[in-house]
Design a protein around this motif. Sequence first.
Motif, PDB file in Angstrom:
ATOM      1  N   GLU A  36       3.845   3.412   6.067  1.00 55.03           N
ATOM      2  CA  GLU A  36       3.389   4.037   6.958  1.00 55.03           C
ATOM      3  C   GLU A  36       2.123   5.459   6.815  1.00 55.03           C
ATOM      4  N   THR A  47       4.797  -1.623  12.962  1.00 52.86           N
ATOM      5  CA  THR A  47       5.817  -2.080  13.004  1.00 52.86           C
ATOM      6  C   THR A  47       5.591  -2.698  11.757  1.00 52.86           C
ATOM      7  N   CYS A  49       7.216  -5.032   8.267  1.00 55.55           N
ATOM      8  CA  CYS A  49       8.769  -6.151   7.682  1.00 55.55           C
ATOM      9  C   CYS A  49       8.714  -6.370   6.617  1.00 55.55           C
ATOM     10  N   MET A  60      12.742  -3.474   7.928  1.00 56.02           N
ATOM     11  CA  MET A  60      11.753  -3.445   8.822  1.00 56.02           C
ATOM     12  C   MET A  60      11.889  -1.972   9.717  1.00 56.02           C
ATOM     13  N   TYR A  61      10.539  -1.856   9.648  1.00 58.41           N
ATOM     14  CA  TYR A  61      10.131   0.155  10.312  1.00 58.41           C
ATOM     15  C   TYR A  61       9.353  -0.412  11.306  1.00 58.41           C
ATOM     16  N   HIS A  62      10.050   0.414  12.687  1.00 58.94           N
ATOM     17  CA  HIS A  62       8.586   0.476  14.109  1.00 58.94           C
ATOM     18  C   HIS A  62       8.412   2.424  14.142  1.00 58.94           C
ATOM     19  N   ALA A  66       3.512   2.803  17.881  1.00 60.45           N
ATOM     20  CA  ALA A  66       3.440   0.886  18.183  1.00 60.45           C
ATOM     21  C   ALA A  66       3.675   0.646  19.224  1.00 60.45           C
ATOM     22  N   SER A  70       4.553  -5.241  18.428  1.00 64.67           N
ATOM     23  CA  SER A  70       4.974  -5.119  17.404  1.00 64.67           C
ATOM     24  C   SER A  70       6.162  -5.521  16.810  1.00 64.67           C
ATOM     25  N   LEU A  71       7.410  -5.248  17.436  1.00 68.92           N
ATOM     26  CA  LEU A  71       8.421  -5.847  16.837  1.00 68.92           C
ATOM     27  C   LEU A  71       8.584  -7.407  16.753  1.00 68.92           C
ATOM     28  N   GLY A 135       0.692  -4.578  14.974  1.00 69.82           N
ATOM     29  CA  GLY A 135       0.653  -3.212  15.428  1.00 69.82           C
ATOM     30  C   GLY A 135      -0.946  -2.370  16.279  1.00 69.82           C
TER      31      GLY A 135
END
Length: 157
Positions: A36, A47, A49, A60-62, A66, A70-71, A135
Amino acid sequence: MTPENIFVKMQSSIKNTDGTSAFDRHNLQKALDAGEKKANDMNVGVTMCITDAYAQPILMYHMPNANMVSLELAPKKAWSAVAMKMPTKDISDQIQPGAPLYQMGGMLDGKLASFAGGNPIIVNNQIIGSVGVSGGAVEEDQAVSLTIVNYILEGLK
């Protein structure tokens, strides 16, 4: 013992230099934090993963900024890196018309991602997991993905 139990035992035996599991949620969270920070330094929302060696998502982080697409793409990039045993940036040349694996993308119902941002996590020539990032521009996705992979690998030294 089931194959799942064997894998869980193997996964928990991969230790950081401080004795914690490399796949501990707190360790993986720190890896995503590093990703990040890299994304923020490039002013891009992504995003991220992280998967196990079977390409099953672990964390996983969105990012709030974003793109929604991208998810869908980040886990596909992570899956592709494990399934093909290579960074996703190296897949594209292999699936072009006339290349050895032409049509593979179509045969996998769109599951295969063939652009940068997915990287296997390799220790002692064994894939122990993967990272998929989506993203930004492909170069940005690749840079964030490698930041996460390198964070995980640095902890193992």
